[in-house]
Structures are given as structure tokens and as C-alpha cells.
Design an enzyme around this catalytic site. Sequence first.
Site, PDB file in Angstrom:
ATOM      1  N   ASP A  13       0.878  -1.190   0.061  1.00  0.00           N
ATOM      2  CA  ASP A  13      -0.153  -0.022   0.055  1.00  0.00           C
ATOM      3  C   ASP A  13       1.009   1.316   0.027  1.00  0.00           C
ATOM      4  O   ASP A  13       1.910   1.198   0.479  1.00  0.00           O
ATOM      5  CB  ASP A  13      -1.119   0.208   1.155  1.00  0.00           C
ATOM      6  CG  ASP A  13      -0.244   0.095   2.519  1.00  0.00           C
ATOM      7  OD1 ASP A  13       0.615  -0.570   2.618  1.00  0.00           O
ATOM      8  OD2 ASP A  13      -0.647   0.774   3.484  1.00  0.00           O
TER       9      ASP A  13
ATOM     10  N   GLU B 226      -0.270  -0.322   6.032  1.00  0.00           N
ATOM     11  CA  GLU B 226       0.917  -0.075   6.856  1.00  0.00           C
ATOM     12  C   GLU B 226       0.880   1.572   6.894  1.00  0.00           C
ATOM     13  O   GLU B 226       1.102   2.152   7.716  1.00  0.00           O
ATOM     14  CB  GLU B 226       2.116  -0.681   6.149  1.00  0.00           C
ATOM     15  CG  GLU B 226       3.463  -0.409   7.100  1.00  0.00           C
ATOM     16  CD  GLU B 226       4.037   0.952   6.945  1.00  0.00           C
ATOM     17  OE1 GLU B 226       4.800   1.400   7.716  1.00  0.00           O
ATOM     18  OE2 GLU B 226       3.828   1.809   6.048  1.00  0.00           O
TER      19      GLU B 226
END
EC number: 3.5.1.18
Length: 379
Positions: free
Chosen positions: A73, A138
Site C-alpha cells: 500500500d 501499513e
Amino acid sequence: MTTDPIPLAQALIRCRSVTPADGGALDVVQRALEPLGFTCTRLVYGPDDYRVDNLFARRGTAGPHLCYAGHTDVVPPGDVAAWTDDPFSGEVRDGLLFGRGACDMKGGIAAFIAGLTDYLAAHPDHPGSISLLITGDEEDRSVDGTAKVLEWMQANGQVPDMALVGEPTSRRALGDTIKIGRRGSLTGRITVQGKQGHSAYPALADNPIHRLVAALGPLLAAPLDNGSEFFPPTTLQVTGFDVGNRASNVIPATARAMLNIRFNDHHTSATLTERLHAALRAAGCAYALDVDCSGESFLTRPGPFVDALSRAIARSTGVTPALDTGGGTSDARFIARYCPVAEFGAVGATLHQVNEHASVAELRRLAAAYQTIIAEILG
């Protein structure tokens, strides 16, 4: 190196995986790993409006078990018009790979898989096990990613003996820094109640600003500590102050402050919370304190794992890495609860910036360094 990480890095960058969207990024990783003999497990967590896709992949069943952890991500690109190219183009120009995630940390994941591919070609019957924990959560909440996957790993007998997080830790040159710990982060939100009144008649009011300032003063007057063997001093920063008052002649009824403490291994979130309570009580405040700790401080002391990393990095890059605990938080804070963990990756000069990019040559050297690390640890 015979495996080039750049095509895989480009494929990952072209996936629009702004947290929590996956955009097909984990499919790209899975397609790269399965032909190498990895068993891949997809783990999806989170509510319907924030579904997070994660991947755990493992090759081998014996020890030692080395796990590489990372995230696909990325943060939003921001002002797209300010980018020279599409933020998700994966354009290569003048020896640089451009795109959101090139530096943090799709380039690093591609480099690890490239290094892993070459290691397996040379060591098809390698000892031990290699796994990858790749999350899609994250950069935002960090609730339904690595933390949840680790719980699944523990329940299913998959906890590694050691873990390497591929965050971009190098400062100026590839290999100059290994992170062996991180400071903890505690956010406190304080509300102090007083009694509203006219500023000309302070005896008829109770000024909450004065009490809040009196509580904060001792916390700011002197350092909370002088640092420790591997950590810098703890820092406390007041990050917000609000009384909601526009009138110059009115003593407000409420004062609020927000602060953030980045703390070393002299403290825990519990001891710091009590310290805040003590300061507020000493100031005679009628108050409410709400705290949130995004991670405790942790440290992987120098020993066989850290020493092996240092040797491999020095041999591959020609640079002896410094052992560091600075910076913000990372998913290593979750992994530290289960096994020794350290972080090593590329130079993080442009992470989260417009025109984020990574050096093509550096990513190839990072792949070679990862190959050397795997060989040093597993043999």
C-alpha cells in the site's frame, strides 16, 4: 545479479494501491512467488468499508525461518498535476524509476524477490525456510495488516525465528544504516475544566489555561531522560492547543492540548501516562486525559542476527552499516513482539514526495544485497 527487479517494481507501481485498496498489487507478488515454490495464503481483514488484503508466503518447513516483511500500500499521490508523469506509471528516465511506491516500498519488495530468485537458483535445496509477510495496511490505520497476520501466523505455527523489514532505512548511501529498534509513540489529549468569567474579575472565575500551562511547564522544562545505549533522548512536543475563545475579555471554561511523546526504552506508555496524570494533579486541574499509543519502543540487541545482517551488507555494498533506532514507527513494532526484527532497505530520500523515485542502479544493488543476506543467514 541475473534477475532484474525493475520490471517487477514497475508492475507493482502500476497498481493503484492507495491504502486500503490493493489494486492488484498482491496478485503481482503472488504470481512472482508461486513459480519459486512458495505456498501463498491470502488473508483479508477489516470492516466492509475498509477491507485489507494481505499475503503470507512460505517456502520450506524447517528452521531457521527468515521472514521478509513489507507493504504494497502507498500514500495518496497528492497534487497529480505537480508530477512530471502519472504517479502510477512506473516510468524509467535518466536512470531513475518514478512512481508512488518506487522508494516506499514497492521497489524494495521487487528487489527482495529478485535477490531471492537468484538465491534459489543457486540454492534450490537451501536449508531452513523463507517467508514473506506483505500487507496492504501499513500507511494508514495499521490495524488489519501485519498485526492481524502475525496473530494468524502464531495460531498456525508460522512464527519466524527472525524478520527483516524492507523499509528504506539507508540515509545517504545504500547499506549505511540498519534499524534495530524504534522509539515508541504516545499521543495524549488533555481537557482541563475551569469556570468561565470576566477577565476583569478573575477571582470569580477559574482559568483553565493557567492550570493547563502549569501542568505542561514542568514536562517541558527539562528533558524526560538523556537517552540510552541505543536510543536518543525522549522528546515531548505539544502539537495542539485550543480554548475556543475569540473574546479577549472572557476567561474560557475549557482548555485543550494535544501532545506527542517519542520515547526510548527508559519508558513505557504506562509509565508516561502516569507521569502526565501526576503533572495534571500537581497543577490542581479538573481534567480528562485520553491517551493512544501506536507502538511501544523496542530493540533487537546486537547478536547473531544483527551481526549476520551487518556482515552481509558490508560484503555486498562495501559500506559498514550503523545501528540506528531513529525515525517514526513501522510495522517492525508488531513483529518485535514475536521474534528479533531489524530493518534494511534503500535510501529513503523521496518517500511520500511528489515525483517519488528510486535509482535503478541502487535497486539492483539492493537486490544483490538481499541475496547476500539470505545466503548469510540460511547458508
